[in-house]
Every structure is written in C-alpha cells, then in structure tokens.
Design an enzyme around this catalytic site. Structure first.
Site, PDB file in Angstrom:
ATOM      1  N   SER A  60     -13.431  -7.276  90.483  1.00  0.00           N
ATOM      2  CA  SER A  60     -12.966  -7.787  91.785  1.00  0.00           C
ATOM      3  C   SER A  60     -14.133  -8.326  92.604  1.00  0.00           C
ATOM      4  O   SER A  60     -14.036  -9.388  93.228  1.00  0.00           O
ATOM      5  CB  SER A  60     -12.299  -6.661  92.577  1.00  0.00           C
ATOM      6  N   ARG A  63     -15.161 -12.340  93.928  1.00  0.00           N
ATOM      7  CA  ARG A  63     -15.360 -12.616  95.357  1.00  0.00           C
ATOM      8  C   ARG A  63     -16.763 -13.141  95.641  1.00  0.00           C
ATOM      9  O   ARG A  63     -16.954 -13.978  96.531  1.00  0.00           O
ATOM     10  CB  ARG A  63     -15.074 -11.341  96.158  1.00  0.00           C
ATOM     11  N   GLY A  81      -5.098 -13.298  87.411  1.00  0.00           N
ATOM     12  CA  GLY A  81      -4.314 -13.343  88.644  1.00  0.00           C
ATOM     13  C   GLY A  81      -5.204 -13.454  89.867  1.00  0.00           C
ATOM     14  O   GLY A  81      -4.881 -14.162  90.832  1.00  0.00           O
ATOM     15  N   ARG A  87       3.711 -14.754  86.092  1.00  0.00           N
ATOM     16  CA  ARG A  87       3.480 -13.758  87.155  1.00  0.00           C
ATOM     17  C   ARG A  87       3.831 -14.337  88.534  1.00  0.00           C
ATOM     18  O   ARG A  87       3.729 -15.539  88.747  1.00  0.00           O
ATOM     19  CB  ARG A  87       2.019 -13.264  87.095  1.00  0.00           C
ATOM     20  N   SER A 128      -1.174  -5.667  98.251  1.00  0.00           N
ATOM     21  CA  SER A 128      -1.885  -6.386  97.195  1.00  0.00           C
ATOM     22  C   SER A 128      -3.146  -7.011  97.766  1.00  0.00           C
ATOM     23  O   SER A 128      -3.088  -7.825  98.687  1.00  0.00           O
ATOM     24  CB  SER A 128      -0.982  -7.480  96.610  1.00  0.00           C
ATOM     25  N   GLN A 160      -4.958  -9.087  96.305  1.00  0.00           N
ATOM     26  CA  GLN A 160      -5.008 -10.514  95.964  1.00  0.00           C
ATOM     27  C   GLN A 160      -4.292 -11.320  97.036  1.00  0.00           C
ATOM     28  O   GLN A 160      -4.776 -12.372  97.480  1.00  0.00           O
ATOM     29  CB  GLN A 160      -4.380 -10.744  94.590  1.00  0.00           C
ATOM     30  N   ASP A 203      -4.987  -0.149  88.653  1.00  0.00           N
ATOM     31  CA  ASP A 203      -5.399  -0.597  87.314  1.00  0.00           C
ATOM     32  C   ASP A 203      -5.662   0.569  86.360  1.00  0.00           C
ATOM     33  O   ASP A 203      -5.938   0.361  85.180  1.00  0.00           O
ATOM     34  CB  ASP A 203      -6.655  -1.471  87.414  1.00  0.00           C
ATOM     35  N   LYS A 248       1.882  -7.098  86.140  1.00  0.00           N
ATOM     36  CA  LYS A 248       0.457  -7.255  85.804  1.00  0.00           C
ATOM     37  C   LYS A 248       0.343  -8.152  84.570  1.00  0.00           C
ATOM     38  O   LYS A 248       1.289  -8.850  84.225  1.00  0.00           O
ATOM     39  CB  LYS A 248      -0.180  -5.878  85.578  1.00  0.00           C
TER      40      LYS A 248
HETATM   41  C1  S3P Z   1      -7.327  -7.157  92.255  1.00  0.00           C
HETATM   42  C2  S3P Z   1      -6.278  -6.542  92.866  1.00  0.00           C
HETATM   43  C3  S3P Z   1      -5.228  -5.810  92.150  1.00  0.00           C
HETATM   44  C4  S3P Z   1      -5.667  -5.440  90.742  1.00  0.00           C
HETATM   45  C5  S3P Z   1      -6.338  -6.571  90.032  1.00  0.00           C
HETATM   46  C6  S3P Z   1      -7.548  -7.066  90.801  1.00  0.00           C
HETATM   47  C7  S3P Z   1      -8.281  -7.932  93.079  1.00  0.00           C
HETATM   48  O1  S3P Z   1      -4.077  -6.629  92.073  1.00  0.00           O
HETATM   49  O2  S3P Z   1      -4.564  -4.984  89.988  1.00  0.00           O
HETATM   50  O3  S3P Z   1      -6.766  -6.168  88.739  1.00  0.00           O
HETATM   51  O4  S3P Z   1      -9.395  -8.235  92.594  1.00  0.00           O
HETATM   52  O5  S3P Z   1      -7.946  -8.237  94.216  1.00  0.00           O
HETATM   53  P1  S3P Z   1      -3.040  -6.709  93.310  1.00  0.00           P
HETATM   54  O6  S3P Z   1      -3.835  -7.064  94.478  1.00  0.00           O
HETATM   55  O7  S3P Z   1      -2.059  -7.793  92.993  1.00  0.00           O
HETATM   56  O8  S3P Z   1      -2.409  -5.355  93.348  1.00  0.00           O
END
Ligand code: S3P
Length: 435
Positions: free
Chosen positions: A24, A28, A97, A126, A171, A173, A323, A350
């Site tokens: 993550s 970023r 994602g 997704r 979430s 994301q 995760d 996922k």
């Molecule tokens: C992530 C957020 C999570 C996680 C993914 C990475 C991120 O997903 O499952 O592996 O880097 O922001 P969600 O935000 O959709 O729950």
C-alpha cells in the site's frame, strides 16, 4: 495449468527474515511523488507486479521513474498537481485494485485530458462504482461498463468541486481516490467512513505538505483542502505486515519454530492480526519499535504456541486485517474449537472471492469449514493431509495454501503458485531459508 510447487509437510521454521516493502505504501509513494514538485526517493520499494503496474501507468502519464539501486530504491521526478501528459495508450492496471482506484481519483481532475484504464481478467470484474459514484458527486466525468461499475473505465478530466462524502464501505482505496481528487477540487473535500480503514494516504499526504485534517472518532473523518503544492520527499518503506503474517501464523503453529521478522510496519490501522494472535494465545513479542517517515515499525519474534484458542472476528476490526483473512482461515483450522469470521463480505470482491476460494481449497486438505454469506465458520483440530491445491490466481491464497501445505502430513502441490509475484516475489526463497 501444469506448473506447481511441491511442498512437503513437517519441519520447523527457524531464523531471521525481512519481508519486502509494504504494498500500500509503495503505490502511494509513487503516486504522491508523481504529483509533487521536485524529486521523491523511495527506498525499500516493493518491486512486485502490483506496484510495477502503478509505475507503468505513471510512466504512460509522462512521469520519469528511475531505479537507482537495483530493484530497491527508486527516484520519481514530480510533475506537479496538474502536469500529467495525456497518454497515447490504455493505462494497464494489471491485477491491482489499488492502482486502478487510486489512479481514477488522481485523473478525474486533470482538466481537458482523456484517459482509459483497464486491467486483467480479475480486475475487470471488481466493483469500480464505489469510486465512480463519489467522484461523479464531485463533478467527475467517469464512464465504464455496467454504468461505470466495471472496467474498462474512461475518464474525461474536468473541474471538480469539493464535497462531503459518506462512503458505504470502509475502503482505503475509495477514501484515497476521493482525497487525491480533492487535491485539485475547488473547496474542501470531506470523507466519512463507516469504520476507519488504513490511513497511509493521510500520513503521506501530510508528510508531502498537503493541508489535511483528521477528525472524528477514530479518525473516520478526513478533510483535504486544495491549494497547496506537494514537495518531493525521501521515503523509507517498512516491511509489509500482510506478507509477514504468513510467517507469523506458520511459526505459531508449526512445532519447534522460532523466527524473527525484521522492520515490519506496525501502523495501528494494519495490526488487526496481532489482536487475533492475542485471542489465539500466540507466543510473540515485538521490539526495536521506531517511527520512520510517519509510519511505525518493529521486529516481530514468534515462537510456537502451546495451544491455540479459537477466535471470533467481527465489526470494526475487519478493515485492519482485511488482507489477512486467508491466512487466518488456515490458522483457525489448527485452533482447539470453532472460530467465526463475520462481517467479511468485502472478501468476495478481492482478487478472487476469497471466502469461497479458501473454503474450497482448504477442504482438499481435510478442513471442516463452512461458508456463510459474510464469513466462514471453521472447526479447528483438523489433521491436514497433503493435497493438490490451486491459488485460483490469487496471491494471498497461493501463500496461505503454502503454509497450509507445511501443516499437512505428506506432500502437496500448489498450482498457479506464481500468483505470489503480485505482492511477494521472494516468498518461496524466504520459505526455503526459514525451513
Ligand atoms: C488497499 C486497501 C485494501 C486492501 C488492498 C490494499 C490499499 O482494499 O485489501 O490489498 O492499498 O488501499 P480496500 O480499501 O478496498 O478494502
């Protein structure tokens, strides 16, 4: 589908391992570096398929990203908040994602430029409506299959206006996409989540000099004010606790194990697995705690536990271990009693439907596991027998099944094991070194 990894059950885990950089945070760092002014240096970068998808998308937007120390340290030359080029190619987000959702937020406000995003067979199924919808509330012009819910996604960059947005799912994301869009909107943008999700974006935006405020109970409300430019930073990425969790669970269960995992990220929004390990009665300790670039790290020492108690997971802890459910479902098979995983329907969207896939694959070893609409009920005390299992292309499933195979009597084959390249390319080498 004839490539597999053979794993023999038994043995014990011993030694020291350093897991690769946090996935993550790696995404970023690239993204914020690309919209900052000046150079951002990223050390400890996770050089695996998912962050590479982000790097390739950014390169297609005209961003220079150079590998200055082999596979580990990268330099990003920022283009400022509105400096992307209109790409000649479709932006390929691969299996990631995070890449697709964060980049949707990033591009929605790039005025008068057009973009198309696509991904692999998993990513195009997704849900993307959860990002399109709030960005449209801000004035964004985003389109896609099924009314904008599925990729390919096309974006016509335009002026965005700040809004107050309540997200229906916790979430990171979705939250991050909205915050990134808020950087170029007119007026403040406020995101309110039903439970707090991982906060790496907020921490990093703050470090880059953005005007961001965390409010409300447990930081569930984040407000971003546009107008400030971001400044390039030096970032050191901690080890990914989601990758460490495979070793933490394996060493807790496999007899005579004793391992140390160095420099693991311990951000409070990511450590739900430690709470579950407490419920299970695992034998671990953490030392060497420090903070680097706004993120906590430490060394985790794990020894085999005497007896593992069953656990129940529900509610606000879910985003903090989202995760880790695949490996926790393996752990539950070795607890003395029935474990419950509830409120986990997000697992169904996922990289695969992880509730279905973990139940299907673990049953092949002899697990007693029942799938519910939003979780799993797992009867522990299983005696696993070696089996032929399949990751079904999901990286976390591949690695969880590898640990399950170590816990089985006899030999197992993991098909499509190479899915682990998405987040942990060295996984199989690290496994050999710990055995
Ligand atoms: C992530 C957020 C999570 C996680 C993914 C990475 C991120 O997903 O499952 O592996 O880097 O922001 P969600 O935000 O959709 O729950």
């Amino acid at each position: 589908m004839n490539k597999y990894r053979a794993i023999e059950g038994g043995g014990s885990l011993q030694g020291v391992v350093e897991v690769p950089g946090d996935k993550s945070i790696s995404h970023r760092a690239l993204i914020l570096g690309s919209i900052a002014e000046g150079v951002t240096t990223i050390s400890g970068f996770l050089n695996s398929e998912d962050p590479i998808s982000t790097a390739n998308c950014l390169r297609n937007l005209g961003v220079k990203i150079q590998n200055i120390i082999e596979g580990e340290t990268f330099e990003v030359i920022g283009r400022g908040l509105e400096g992307y080029e209109e790409p000649k190619e479709i932006l390929d987000c691969g299996n990631s994602g995070t890449t697709m959702r964060l980049i949707m937020g990033l591009l929605a406000g790039q005025k008068d430029k057009n973009f198309i995003l696509n991904g692999d067979n998993s990513l195009i199924e997704r849900p993307m409506g959860r990002v399109c919808k709030p960005l449209r509330m801000m004035g964004g012009k985003l389109f896609g299959r099924e009314g904008g819910n599925k990729a390919p996604i096309s974006i016509s960059g335009t002026n965005l206006k700040g809004c107050v947005i309540g997200t229906p799912v916790a979430s990171a994301q979705v939250k991050s996409a909205i915050l990134l869009a808020g950087l170029t909107a007119t007026g403040p943008t406020s995101v309110i989540e039903p439970a707090s999700s991982r906060d790496h974006t907020e921490r990093m935006l703050n470090a880059f000099g953005a005007d961001i405020k965390i409010r409300g109970e447990l930081g569930r409300n984040v407000v971003i004010n546009p107008g400030r430019s971001l400044k390039g930073q030096k970032i050191l990425i901690p080890g990914d606790i989601s990758s460490a969790s495979f070793w933490m669970i394996a060493a807790s269960i496999i007899p005579n194990s004793n391992i140390t995992i160095k420099n693991v990220g311990l951000n409070p929004t990511r450590v739900g697995i430690l709470k579950v390990m407490d419920m299970m009665g695992c034998n671990y300790k953490i030392d060497g705690k420090s903070t680097i670039a706004g993120e906590m790290i430490g060394n985790i020492h794990v020894k085999t536990a005497n007896e593992l108690k069953p656990f129940t997971i529900r509610g606000d802890i879910l985003p903090k271990l989202i995760d880790e459910i695949p490996i926790l479902s393996v752990a539950a098979c070795f607890c003395e009693g029935i474990s419950h995983i509830n409120d986990a329907s997000e697992l169904r969207v996922k990289e695969t439907d992880r509730l279905k896939v973990m139940a299907r694959q673990l049953k092949k070893f002899g697990a007693t596991i029942e799938e519910k609409h939003d979780g799993l009920v797992i009867n522990g005390n299983s005696k696993f027998i070696g089996a032929d299992v399949d990751s079904e292309t999901d990286h976390r499933v591949a690695m969880s099944l590898a640990i399950a195979a170590l816990l089985a009597k006899g030999s197992s084959k993991i098909f499509r094991y190479e899915a682990s390249n998405v987040s942990y390319p060295r996984f199989w080498n690290d496994l050999e070194s710990l055995l």
